[in-house]
Design an enzyme around this catalytic site. Structure first.
Site, PDB file in Angstrom:
ATOM      1  CB  ALA A 187      12.883   8.752 -69.723  1.00 18.85           C
ATOM      2  CB  SER A 188      10.829  13.749 -68.596  1.00 15.33           C
ATOM      3  OG  SER A 188      10.782  15.100 -68.196  1.00 15.33           O
ATOM      4  CB  THR A 189      15.107  15.212 -64.948  1.00 16.96           C
ATOM      5  OG1 THR A 189      15.267  16.136 -66.041  1.00 16.96           O
ATOM      6  CG2 THR A 189      16.145  14.115 -65.078  1.00 16.96           C
TER       7      THR A 189
END
Length: 208
Positions: free
Chosen positions: A14-16
Site C-alpha cells: 500500500a506504500s507509494t
C-alpha cells in the site's frame, strides 16, 4: 568467492514510496554488488501501535497532497510513466502480502511484487480482493487459485504475523525500510542509495 553483502528491503504494497523503491532497487543493487532480500510486511499494525488508524498521508492532508505530487515527479524522473491513484488509499494489502510471504523463497516473488505495485500505482487498479491478486499471478503464468489457497493456510498466516513482529522488534516504523547486515536502518526511498553504499562497506568519515 566472497559472499556479497545483503540488504533487506522491507516493503508494504500500500506504500507509494515502496513502489518507487521496488521499481529501481534491482539495478542499483547489481551496480553496488549487493544482494537484496525482499521482505514483504504489513504496515497497518505498526501504524496502529503508534495510534494511527490510517496512513499519515491521510491524517495530514497537506502532507498527503505533497506526497502525491512528489510521487508523480519521481515516477516521471525514473521513467515509470504516469501515476494513477487507486480509488482507495491506502489499499488493503493483506491478500497480496500473504501471497508474497508464501512466495518469499520462490523465483516469482520479485516479478509478483513489482506487478502488484504497478497494478496499484501505475494503473490505479484494486489489489485488495483475492481475485485481483489471483489475476496478477495468472498473468505471470502461475496458478493464482492454488497459490491464494496455499497463502491462506494457518502456517503462512503465522509466518506473516511473525514477520510483522520481527519488523517491530528491529525498529521498523515505516516503508520502505532497508536493513544492512550490521543492523543499520535506512528509511525511505530517498535513502536507498545510502543504504546500498553502507551495505557495501562505505561509511561517512565521522562514522568509520
Amino acid at each position: 568467492m566472497a559472499r556479497r553483502p545483503t540488504l533487506e528491503f522491507w516493503y508494504e504494497f500500500a506504500s507509494t514510496y515502496s513502489y518507487l523503491a521496488a521499481m529501481r532497487i534491482e539495478a542499483l543493487a547489481e551496480a553496488a554488488g549487493v544482494e537484496i532480500r525482499w521482505r514483504p510486511f504489513l504496515l497497518g499494525p505498526i501504524f496502529a501501535a503508534q495510534g494511527w488508524n490510517s496512513s499519515p498521508f491521510n491524517i495530514y492532508p497537506t502532507k498527503g497532497r505533497n506526497m502525491w505530487r512528489d510521487l508523480e515527479r519521481e515516477a516521471a524522473r525514473l521513467g515509470l510513466g504516469p501515476v494513477t491513484r487507486p480509488a482507495s488509499f491506502p489499499q488493503n494489502s493483506l491478500s497480496a502480502t500473504r501471497t508474497a510471504t508464501y512466495g518469499a523463497d520462490q523465483d516469482w516473488l520479485i516479478p509478483f511484487s513489482k506487478s502488484v505495485f504497478e497494478a496499484s500505482f501505475a494503473r490505479g487498479q484494486s489489489i485488495a480482493e483475492p481475485n485481483a491478486v489471483s489475476q496478477i499471478l495468472d498473468r505471470l503464468g502461475l496458478d493464482g487459485v492454488q497459490i491464494l489457497k496455499a497463502a491462506s493456510n494457518e502456517a503462512n498466516k503465522t509466518r506473516l504475523r511473525v514477520n510483522g513482529e520481527e519488523a517491530r522488534s528491529r525498529g521498523i516504523f515505516g516503508a520502505p525500510t532497508f536493513l544492512t547486515d550490521d543492523g543499520e536502518l535506512f528509511w525511505g526511498n530517498d535513502r536507498l542509495e545510502q543504504a546500498l553504499a553502507w551495505a557495501g562497506g562505505e561509511r561517512p568519515g565521522s562514522l568509520r
